[in-house]
Motif scaffolding. Structure first.
Motif, PDB file in Angstrom:
ATOM      1  N   ASP A  47      -6.339   7.456   1.690  1.00 43.21           N
ATOM      2  CA  ASP A  47      -7.306   6.192   0.553  1.00 43.21           C
ATOM      3  C   ASP A  47      -6.428   6.600  -0.285  1.00 43.21           C
ATOM      4  O   ASP A  47      -6.472   4.687  -0.654  1.00 43.21           O
ATOM      5  N   VAL A  48      -5.954   7.057  -1.144  1.00 43.98           N
ATOM      6  CA  VAL A  48      -5.052   6.630  -2.265  1.00 43.98           C
ATOM      7  C   VAL A  48      -3.963   5.764  -1.818  1.00 43.98           C
ATOM      8  O   VAL A  48      -3.514   4.944  -2.874  1.00 43.98           O
ATOM      9  N   ARG A  49      -2.989   5.967  -1.480  1.00 39.41           N
ATOM     10  CA  ARG A  49      -1.989   5.143  -0.983  1.00 39.41           C
ATOM     11  C   ARG A  49      -2.370   3.741  -0.199  1.00 39.41           C
ATOM     12  O   ARG A  49      -1.548   3.189  -0.772  1.00 39.41           O
ATOM     13  N   THR A  50      -3.269   3.955   0.467  1.00 38.91           N
ATOM     14  CA  THR A  50      -3.434   2.670   0.534  1.00 38.91           C
ATOM     15  C   THR A  50      -4.381   1.327  -0.544  1.00 38.91           C
ATOM     16  O   THR A  50      -4.075  -0.015  -0.442  1.00 38.91           O
ATOM     17  N   ALA A  51      -4.945   2.558  -0.808  1.00 33.44           N
ATOM     18  CA  ALA A  51      -5.446   1.499  -2.468  1.00 33.44           C
ATOM     19  C   ALA A  51      -3.949   1.015  -3.295  1.00 33.44           C
ATOM     20  O   ALA A  51      -4.432   0.194  -4.039  1.00 33.44           O
ATOM     21  N   LEU A  52      -3.911   2.243  -3.526  1.00 35.53           N
ATOM     22  CA  LEU A  52      -2.378   1.851  -4.350  1.00 35.53           C
ATOM     23  C   LEU A  52      -1.955   0.143  -4.152  1.00 35.53           C
ATOM     24  O   LEU A  52      -1.628  -1.040  -4.447  1.00 35.53           O
ATOM     25  N   HIS A  53      -1.672   0.293  -2.507  1.00 37.85           N
ATOM     26  CA  HIS A  53      -0.821  -0.349  -2.410  1.00 37.85           C
ATOM     27  C   HIS A  53      -1.302  -2.580  -1.738  1.00 37.85           C
ATOM     28  O   HIS A  53      -0.976  -3.305  -1.912  1.00 37.85           O
ATOM     29  N   ASP A  54      -2.622  -2.359  -1.471  1.00 39.46           N
ATOM     30  CA  ASP A  54      -3.529  -3.180  -1.808  1.00 39.46           C
ATOM     31  C   ASP A  54      -4.348  -3.880  -2.146  1.00 39.46           C
ATOM     32  O   ASP A  54      -3.899  -5.277  -2.581  1.00 39.46           O
ATOM     33  N   GLU A  55      -4.450  -2.677  -3.655  1.00 31.98           N
ATOM     34  CA  GLU A  55      -5.792  -3.439  -4.196  1.00 31.98           C
ATOM     35  C   GLU A  55      -5.192  -3.146  -5.578  1.00 31.98           C
ATOM     36  O   GLU A  55      -5.517  -3.220  -6.446  1.00 31.98           O
ATOM     37  N   GLY A  56      -4.064  -2.042  -5.848  1.00 36.17           N
ATOM     38  CA  GLY A  56      -3.264  -1.583  -6.920  1.00 36.17           C
ATOM     39  C   GLY A  56      -4.164  -0.482  -7.772  1.00 36.17           C
ATOM     40  O   GLY A  56      -4.898   0.117  -7.115  1.00 36.17           O
TER      41      GLY A  56
END
Length: 208
Positions: A47-56
């Protein structure tokens, strides 16, 4: 019959019982706290990795805020400082990790205290029981089994109860230590993964 054995054990049985209740109270509190601190770290990391790449970074910080547990806390501390650079992230994670470890190990010392004191009280009761047995021999001027049985019974029962209490609390403590160790390993492994992820993002942004 167990109640009768307890009553036959004499006055030292009561403080040993108090130690058992004291130790179980802290043990149950630690079990509850540590299970609440456990999360699905693989899903959380995804979830953290996805958030970093998609929304910052801000979205990743929000994911950490909405997740309980020590891993989320150290991620939050690190990501909140990400704008200052990787070194600031590492420092934030290190400081938060120290605090979280102290929280996980909180009250464990009291379990060690119970494990140490319970057998000592039991052995003290043993000595008191043997003294009573010899006093009974002296008073009766007789060394028959019937005269010394009461004192020896107290001696054996207090030792037994002290050892049983120590074994129960030691088992609790060993289980809790294993849980703490697992959480600490999760914290360390995922911290390395987060820093690697941030480094990759930083390198990618420089190459654009």
């Amino acid at each position: 019959i167990m109640v009768q054995y307890f009553l036959d054990g004499g006055p030292f049985m009561y403080p040993i019982l108090g130690l058992l209740i004291f130790g179980l109270g802290f043990g149950v509190e630690r079990v509850y706290t540590l299970f609440r601190a456990s999360v699905n770290t693989k899903k959380f990391m995804t979830d953290v990795r996805t958030a970093l790449h998609d929304e910052g970074r801000d979205k990743a910080v929000e994911v950490c805020s909405n997740t309980r547990g020590p891993v989320a806390e150290i991620f939050h501390a690190g990501l909140s400082r990400a704008h200052r650079g990787i070194e600031a992230v590492e420092k934030g994670i290190e400081n938060a990790g120290t605090i979280e470890m102290a929280f996980l190990e909180k009250n464990m010392v009291w379990l060690s205290t119970v494990v140490t004191l319970a057998p000592m009280l039991g052995f003290t009761g043993t000595v008191a029981g043997m003294i009573q047995a010899f006093d009974d021999i002296k008073a009766a001027n007789d060394i028959s089994p019937a005269v010394v049985a009461g004192g020896i019974s107290i001696a054996l029962l207090t030792t037994l109860f002290g050892l049983v209490v120590a074994i129960i609390i030691q088992t609790f403590q060993n289980f809790l230590i294993s849980r703490v160790d697992k959480l600490i390993i999760d914290m360390e492994e995922n911290s390395v993964m987060l820093i690697d992820e941030l480094v990759e993002i930083e390198i990618a942004s420089k190459q654009k």
